[in-house]
Design a protein around this motif. Structure first.
Motif, mmCIF file in Angstrom:
data_model
loop_
_atom_site.group_PDB
_atom_site.id
_atom_site.type_symbol
_atom_site.label_atom_id
_atom_site.label_comp_id
_atom_site.label_asym_id
_atom_site.label_seq_id
_atom_site.Cartn_x
_atom_site.Cartn_y
_atom_site.Cartn_z
ATOM 1 N N SER A 72 0.831 -1.201 0.000
ATOM 2 C CA SER A 72 0.000 0.000 0.000
ATOM 3 C C SER A 72 0.866 1.253 0.000
ATOM 4 C CB SER A 72 -0.966 -0.001 1.185
ATOM 5 O OG SER A 72 -0.254 -0.065 2.400
ATOM 6 N N ASP A 73 2.040 1.179 0.662
ATOM 7 C CA ASP A 73 2.956 2.319 0.668
ATOM 8 C C ASP A 73 3.530 2.571 -0.728
ATOM 9 O OD1 ASP A 73 4.390 4.410 2.099
ATOM 10 O OD2 ASP A 73 6.191 3.179 1.769
ATOM 11 N N GLN A 74 3.900 1.515 -1.435
ATOM 12 C CA GLN A 74 4.421 1.666 -2.800
ATOM 13 C C GLN A 74 3.352 2.254 -3.725
ATOM 14 O OE1 GLN A 74 5.560 -2.459 -3.252
ATOM 15 N NE2 GLN A 74 7.751 -1.930 -3.267
ATOM 16 N N SER A 75 2.128 1.765 -3.594
ATOM 17 C CA SER A 75 1.028 2.298 -4.407
ATOM 18 C C SER A 75 0.807 3.779 -4.115
ATOM 19 C CB SER A 75 -0.270 1.534 -4.141
ATOM 20 O OG SER A 75 -0.162 0.220 -4.599
ATOM 21 N N ARG A 76 0.827 4.135 -2.842
ATOM 22 C CA ARG A 76 0.652 5.532 -2.451
ATOM 23 C C ARG A 76 1.763 6.395 -3.026
ATOM 24 N NH1 ARG A 76 3.152 8.330 0.875
ATOM 25 N NH2 ARG A 76 4.065 6.599 1.999
ATOM 26 N N GLN A 77 3.017 5.922 -2.928
ATOM 27 C CA GLN A 77 4.146 6.681 -3.468
ATOM 28 C C GLN A 77 4.021 6.866 -4.981
ATOM 29 O OE1 GLN A 77 7.421 4.296 -2.010
ATOM 30 N NE2 GLN A 77 7.934 5.835 -0.463
ATOM 31 N N LEU A 78 3.617 5.820 -5.681
ATOM 32 C CA LEU A 78 3.438 5.928 -7.135
ATOM 33 C C LEU A 78 2.302 6.879 -7.494
ATOM 34 C CD1 LEU A 78 4.032 2.257 -8.316
ATOM 35 C CD2 LEU A 78 5.414 4.256 -8.885
ATOM 36 N N ARG A 79 1.205 6.822 -6.750
ATOM 37 C CA ARG A 79 0.097 7.747 -7.006
ATOM 38 C C ARG A 79 0.529 9.197 -6.758
ATOM 39 N NH1 ARG A 79 -2.702 3.753 -4.333
ATOM 40 N NH2 ARG A 79 -2.857 5.033 -2.467
#
Length: 113
Positions: A72-79
């Motif tokens: 979820s952290d990686q997804s948030r960073q990419l968003r």
């Protein structure tokens, strides 16, 4: 096909953004000229591909690779990075994104003596 691809197709939409960036309001421009903002559109496209699991296998096959599992952290960073790419007022080239938080652990800064 690139500019007339289906509405909502992320690759076709990316090319349309690039074309609009090149032609501007006057409908003029040249692909032969350098347009740094188009590189930002490609970064946004690549992030979209990762977030939507649309990356393709390197073998040249048309089949999608196995699911890319992001935390979820990686997804948030990419968003957040994608949002930064879309900021037309402050981001004019890829250079403006080099110092984004997504890359903060990649750079080592040293003090000049």
């Amino acid at each position: 096909w690139l500019f007339k691809g289906p509405k909502g197709d992320i690759q076709a939409e990316t090319y349309r953004k690039m074309l609009k960036n090149i032609e501007g309001d006057k409908g003029e421009g040249s692909w032969a000229e350098f347009h740094p903002r188009n590189n930002v559109f490609w970064l946004q496209y690549l992030v979209d591909c990762v977030l939507m699991n649309k990356m393709r296998a390197n073998s040249g096959e048309d089949a999608a690779v196995d699911m890319i599992e992001l935390t979820s952290d990686q997804s948030r960073q990419l968003r957040n990075f994608r949002k930064a790419c879309m900021n037309h007022q402050s981001v004019k080239s890829c250079h403006d994104l080099v110092w984004h938080d997504l890359f903060k652990d990649l750079w080592r800064l040293s003090k000049k003596e």
